[in-house]
Design a protein around this motif. Structure first.
Motif, PDB file in Angstrom:
ATOM      1  N   ALA A 132      33.506  33.508 -41.990  1.00 33.09           N
ATOM      2  CA  ALA A 132      32.777  34.432 -41.118  1.00 33.09           C
ATOM      3  C   ALA A 132      31.331  34.605 -41.612  1.00 33.09           C
ATOM      4  O   ALA A 132      30.399  34.642 -40.807  1.00 33.09           O
ATOM      5  N   GLU A 133      31.155  34.703 -42.929  1.00 33.66           N
ATOM      6  CA  GLU A 133      29.806  34.856 -43.481  1.00 33.66           C
ATOM      7  C   GLU A 133      28.961  33.606 -43.215  1.00 33.66           C
ATOM      8  O   GLU A 133      27.781  33.713 -42.887  1.00 33.66           O
TER       9      GLU A 133
ATOM     10  N   GLU B 299      24.749  31.021 -39.912  1.00 35.14           N
ATOM     11  CA  GLU B 299      24.349  29.987 -38.948  1.00 35.14           C
ATOM     12  C   GLU B 299      23.739  30.616 -37.693  1.00 35.14           C
ATOM     13  O   GLU B 299      22.705  30.168 -37.195  1.00 35.14           O
ATOM     14  N   LEU B 300      24.407  31.653 -37.180  1.00 36.56           N
ATOM     15  CA  LEU B 300      23.911  32.323 -35.967  1.00 36.56           C
ATOM     16  C   LEU B 300      22.556  32.979 -36.218  1.00 36.56           C
ATOM     17  O   LEU B 300      21.668  32.932 -35.359  1.00 36.56           O
TER      18      LEU B 300
ATOM     19  N   PRO C  78      27.498  41.821 -37.953  1.00 36.99           N
ATOM     20  CA  PRO C  78      28.416  40.682 -37.848  1.00 36.99           C
ATOM     21  C   PRO C  78      29.495  40.945 -36.808  1.00 36.99           C
ATOM     22  O   PRO C  78      29.947  42.072 -36.629  1.00 36.99           O
ATOM     23  N   PRO C  79      29.881  39.900 -36.102  1.00 35.59           N
ATOM     24  CA  PRO C  79      30.982  40.051 -35.145  1.00 35.59           C
ATOM     25  C   PRO C  79      32.277  40.252 -35.906  1.00 35.59           C
ATOM     26  O   PRO C  79      32.358  39.934 -37.092  1.00 35.59           O
TER      27      PRO C  79
ATOM     28  N   ALA D  21      19.044  32.170 -34.370  1.00 34.95           N
ATOM     29  CA  ALA D  21      18.263  33.227 -33.732  1.00 34.95           C
ATOM     30  C   ALA D  21      16.823  33.213 -34.231  1.00 34.95           C
ATOM     31  O   ALA D  21      15.886  33.437 -33.457  1.00 34.95           O
ATOM     32  N   VAL D  22      16.625  32.969 -35.506  1.00 39.24           N
ATOM     33  CA  VAL D  22      15.278  32.926 -36.073  1.00 39.24           C
ATOM     34  C   VAL D  22      14.533  31.701 -35.541  1.00 39.24           C
ATOM     35  O   VAL D  22      13.341  31.758 -35.263  1.00 39.24           O
ATOM     36  N   ALA D  23      15.257  30.621 -35.379  1.00 39.13           N
ATOM     37  CA  ALA D  23      14.630  29.380 -34.919  1.00 39.13           C
ATOM     38  C   ALA D  23      14.264  29.420 -33.431  1.00 39.13           C
ATOM     39  O   ALA D  23      13.377  28.711 -33.006  1.00 39.13           O
TER      40      ALA D  23
END
Length: 127
Positions: free
Chosen positions: A95-96, A101-102, A120-121, A106-108
């Motif tokens: 999960a971490e 990765e997400l 975190p989901p 998002a930053v990219a």
């Protein structure tokens, strides 16, 4: 058929044939020749006539069997617990990694909102 259990006055337990033979040997050995021999464990004086048989009922043996079974149950439970901890750690790590990765995506991506990815989901949703 096992040896008959017996005890010396000091309370130490032995097999009957073994302790009788040892008490006789010690009494007859020139170096140890004496009227009284002694317990092999505590060295308290003992003679063959003081050896007492110990009679154990079936219930006494069943306590040991129950203890062994309970110990086996506890060992199995401990193994299950360790396996669950290992699985939980693997899922947390996964999960971490997915969250990282997400967040990297998002930053990219220009225009992505960082706030949407900051919490975190649920772990179940990622597994």
């Amino acid at each position: 058929r096992g040896s008959q259990a017996c005890t010396l006055p000091c309370g130490h337990l032995f097999g009957l044939s073994c302790i009788v033979a040892e008490l006789r040997r010690r009494r007859e050995t020139p170096r140890e020749r004496r009227e009284r021999s002694e317990c092999l464990i505590c060295r308290q004086g003992a003679v063959e006539q003081q050896v007492r048989r110990v009679f154990v009922t079936a219930e006494a043996g069943s306590d040991e069997l129950q203890q062994r079974r309970r110990r086996e149950e506890l060992d199995a439970e401990l193994l299950r617990e360790e396996e669950l901890r290992r699985l939980a750690a693997e899922r947390r790590d996964k999960a971490e990694r997915r969250l990282a990765e997400l967040q990297a995506v998002a930053v990219a991506q220009p225009g992505a909102t960082a706030g949407a990815l900051s919490t975190p989901p649920p772990v179940a949703a990622l597994v």
